[in-house]
Design a protein around this motif. Structure first.
Motif, mmCIF file in Angstrom:
data_model
loop_
_atom_site.group_PDB
_atom_site.id
_atom_site.type_symbol
_atom_site.label_atom_id
_atom_site.label_comp_id
_atom_site.label_asym_id
_atom_site.label_seq_id
_atom_site.Cartn_x
_atom_site.Cartn_y
_atom_site.Cartn_z
ATOM 1 N N VAL A 302 0.841 -1.197 0.000
ATOM 2 C CA VAL A 302 0.000 0.000 0.000
ATOM 3 C C VAL A 302 0.877 1.248 0.000
ATOM 4 O O VAL A 302 0.613 2.214 -0.733
ATOM 5 C CB VAL A 302 -0.932 0.014 1.228
ATOM 6 C CG1 VAL A 302 -1.834 1.244 1.189
ATOM 7 C CG2 VAL A 302 -1.769 -1.250 1.289
ATOM 8 N N ARG A 303 1.934 1.213 0.804
ATOM 9 C CA ARG A 303 2.811 2.378 0.874
ATOM 10 C C ARG A 303 3.451 2.663 -0.477
ATOM 11 O O ARG A 303 3.503 3.831 -0.911
ATOM 12 C CB ARG A 303 3.889 2.160 1.944
ATOM 13 C CG ARG A 303 4.821 3.347 2.092
ATOM 14 C CD ARG A 303 5.691 3.224 3.334
ATOM 15 N NE ARG A 303 6.583 2.079 3.287
ATOM 16 C CZ ARG A 303 7.384 1.717 4.293
ATOM 17 N NH1 ARG A 303 7.358 2.396 5.429
ATOM 18 N NH2 ARG A 303 8.173 0.673 4.189
ATOM 19 N N ALA A 308 3.742 6.158 -5.126
ATOM 20 C CA ALA A 308 3.689 6.339 -6.577
ATOM 21 C C ALA A 308 2.634 7.373 -6.954
ATOM 22 O O ALA A 308 2.854 8.203 -7.845
ATOM 23 C CB ALA A 308 3.391 5.002 -7.263
ATOM 24 N N GLU A 309 1.486 7.317 -6.297
ATOM 25 C CA GLU A 309 0.441 8.307 -6.588
ATOM 26 C C GLU A 309 0.902 9.709 -6.205
ATOM 27 O O GLU A 309 0.710 10.671 -6.969
ATOM 28 C CB GLU A 309 -0.831 7.951 -5.835
ATOM 29 C CG GLU A 309 -1.975 8.931 -6.101
ATOM 30 C CD GLU A 309 -3.240 8.546 -5.372
ATOM 31 O OE1 GLU A 309 -4.091 7.881 -6.004
ATOM 32 O OE2 GLU A 309 -3.383 8.911 -4.175
ATOM 33 N N ALA A 310 1.502 9.849 -5.028
ATOM 34 C CA ALA A 310 1.982 11.158 -4.596
ATOM 35 C C ALA A 310 3.030 11.697 -5.555
ATOM 36 O O ALA A 310 3.019 12.885 -5.918
ATOM 37 C CB ALA A 310 2.547 11.061 -3.180
ATOM 38 N N LEU A 434 4.801 11.547 2.003
ATOM 39 C CA LEU A 434 5.158 10.307 1.308
ATOM 40 C C LEU A 434 6.058 10.556 0.109
ATOM 41 O O LEU A 434 6.843 9.681 -0.262
ATOM 42 C CB LEU A 434 3.882 9.587 0.846
ATOM 43 C CG LEU A 434 2.983 9.008 1.941
ATOM 44 C CD1 LEU A 434 1.721 8.412 1.329
ATOM 45 C CD2 LEU A 434 3.727 7.946 2.741
ATOM 46 N N SER A 435 5.955 11.715 -0.481
ATOM 47 C CA SER A 435 6.793 12.001 -1.651
ATOM 48 C C SER A 435 8.246 12.272 -1.274
ATOM 49 O O SER A 435 9.117 12.266 -2.147
ATOM 50 C CB SER A 435 6.230 13.203 -2.426
ATOM 51 O OG SER A 435 6.456 14.419 -1.726
ATOM 52 N N GLY A 474 6.756 14.081 -13.230
ATOM 53 C CA GLY A 474 5.453 13.595 -12.838
ATOM 54 C C GLY A 474 5.296 12.108 -13.016
ATOM 55 O O GLY A 474 4.194 11.596 -12.978
ATOM 56 N N LEU A 475 6.380 11.361 -13.251
ATOM 57 C CA LEU A 475 6.288 9.924 -13.470
ATOM 58 C C LEU A 475 6.209 9.184 -12.153
ATOM 59 O O LEU A 475 7.052 9.360 -11.283
ATOM 60 C CB LEU A 475 7.509 9.429 -14.277
ATOM 61 C CG LEU A 475 7.650 10.006 -15.683
ATOM 62 C CD1 LEU A 475 8.938 9.504 -16.317
ATOM 63 C CD2 LEU A 475 6.449 9.612 -16.551
#
Length: 482
Positions: A302-303, A308-310, A434-435, A474-475
């Motif tokens: 999940v992390r 990845a989304e962040a 998280l980023s 943004g990847l």
């Protein structure tokens, strides 16, 4: 691959008190109630829609886990169900006579004053300030080298206080954030606990040992708010161009006046409302973020997906404030964290008049309990209720969550006025954390959730900080822990 397609995630069952097989005796019940009320619940409380609790020193109570019955209590007939004396006693000694504890006409008047500050337009306008507070927190964390053990609860509390200072308190606290956080935590730890004096209903002027220990923290917080009020009265803001988006809590409270009588809020009501928003406003969000980081440390898949989304949404542009609609998984992590560890774990109401809920007669004076800690883990309402699964709150599944089975902010007319603010803040801050960083629970530390007014980890939440390289594009997945 889309983020939503990453579910289902691996099963992770975080720690929680084990249900009891039978009710505690009176002395054991009192010990558990004053140490950690989460430890008083039997297995039946997690499995049945209604549970008649035995009469002990508190008296008979009805535990309600049925969503339709909860709708009746909190929405359809909410005027018949008021907070009980024990709950009000604890709340009023911690947050006074502000919006959260007011009843009837006093509550309606105060909510009317504050509501414009939490309109959808106003909340979305706070995004840049929330992003700035998150970045300031990231800068503080960046000063710590890899492998540093930090109390994440303290770090997230400071960020949440910074958000409040930049949004709802335009002139600031005039006191260092860390100092405000320390006083607030110690005070709520001491004053927010149930004591034997509370259970026995002894006069409130008998303070008890725990309250005596935190009197200095109470005085420090009250003095801080008094300075804020005095400074604002001495230099009130100019009215030109002032609207709901530019006013703050303090200006709204000081300017409030009844249209018919011209009478405004008392000095104590102003002070107590400011203390309420400082205390409740940062405690709930700070702990929601802390529980989310803890849960992610136990669920690496999940992390990784949330990171990845962040990364994909934030990229390298740290100035662009993303909204929660851009971060469905990060938002789902926050919502699932508030399901497993609800920051407000307990509600109770006393019936003013006879009523019927779920086919059961409720006598006037009866005490009914709605306990989000139990409701959110109820065996009949949730699949795998003890498992951390943020997929429950992704767009393709969230509609299946029964409305009154999930109450992180309460429900009905008295739903938390800052719920949209808090959810936006927590989602945005978590994405930015998280980023840049990865946190893992310190070896050997055992997490124990403990109920005060909010749900907090006993002894804090020591976690190991690891830096991630700042996203350069943004990847998704463009950076890895170093």
């Amino acid at each position: 691959m889309t983020i939503a397609a990453a579910a289902p995630f691996a099963r992770y069952r975080p720690p929680a008190p084990e249900p009891l097989e039978r009710p505690l005796g009176t002395l054991a019940f009192l010990r558990a109630l004053t140490s950690n009320p989460l430890n008083v619940w039997t297995r039946q409380a997690y499995e049945e829609p209604f549970v008649d609790l035995p009469g002990n020193v508190i008296g008979p109570r009805l535990l309600v886990n049925d969503p339709e019955a909860i709708r009746r209590i909190l929405v359809e007939n909410e005027g018949n169900y008021l907070r009980d004396d024990l709950q009000l006693r604890i709340l009023r000694r911690t947050i006074g006579l502000g919006l959260f504890t007011a009843e009837g006409a006093a509550w309606r008047a105060q909510r009317k004053v504050v509501a414009p500050l939490f309109s959808a337009r106003a909340v979305s306008g706070f995004l840049p300030a929330m992003a700035a507070a998150a970045e300031a927190g990231i800068e503080r964390l960046s000063a710590s080298p890899d492998g540093t053990v930090l109390d994440v609860a303290e770090q997230m509390s400071t960020i949440a206080l910074d958000v409040l200072e930049r949004t709802l308190f335009r002139d600031g606290f005039r006191t260092p954030l860390a100092e405000v956080g320390r006083h607030s935590k110690r005070f709520v730890d001491g004053a927010g606990a149930v004591t034997i004096l509370d259970v026995l209903g002894l006069p409130e002027w008998i303070p008890g040992l725990r309250l005596l220990r935190v009197r200095s923290d109470q005085r420090a917080l009250s003095a801080m708010v008094d300075r804020m009020i005095a400074a604002r009265r001495a230099a009130p803001p100019k009215p030109d161009g002032e609207g709901p988006e530019t006013r703050d809590i303090l200006s709204a409270l000081l300017a409030a006046a009844d249209r018919e009588t011209g009478i405004g809020l008392s000095e104590r009501e102003v002070r107590d409302n400011v203390l309420t928003f400082i205390g409740a406003g940062h405690e709930t969000t700070g702990y929601a973020l802390s529980w989310a980081l803890f849960l992610l440390s136990g669920a690496p898949d999940v992390r990784a997906a949330a990171e990845a989304e962040a990364d994909a949404v934030l990229g390298s542009d740290r100035e662009a404030p993303a909204g929660i609609a851009d971060l469905p998984l990060v938002r789902a992590v926050i919502e699932e964290s508030m399901r497993l560890y609800p920051t407000a774990p307990f509600l109770s109401r006393v019936a003013r008049q006879d009523d019927v809920i779920g086919g059961r007669p409720i006598r006037a004076g009866s005490l009914v309990l709605i306990v989000p800690w139990l409701l959110h883990r109820h065996r009949r309402l949730w699949s795998d209720p003890d498992v951390f699964d943020p997929g429950r709150f992704l767009p393709d599944r969230r509609e299946s969550v029964p409305r009154f089975a999930y109450l992180p902010f309460g429900a009905g007319p008295r739903v938390c006025i800052g719920s949209a603010f808090a959810l936006q803040e927590a989602t945005l801050v978590l994405a930015r954390i998280l980023s840049r960083f990865r946190f893992d629970l310190a070896p050997g530390h055992v997490i124990e959730p403990v109920q005060r007014i909010t749900l907090r980890p006993r002894g804090g939440m020591p976690m190991i900080l690891r830096h991630r390289a700042a996203p350069t594009s943004g990847l998704a997945g463009a950076d890895t822990p170093r």
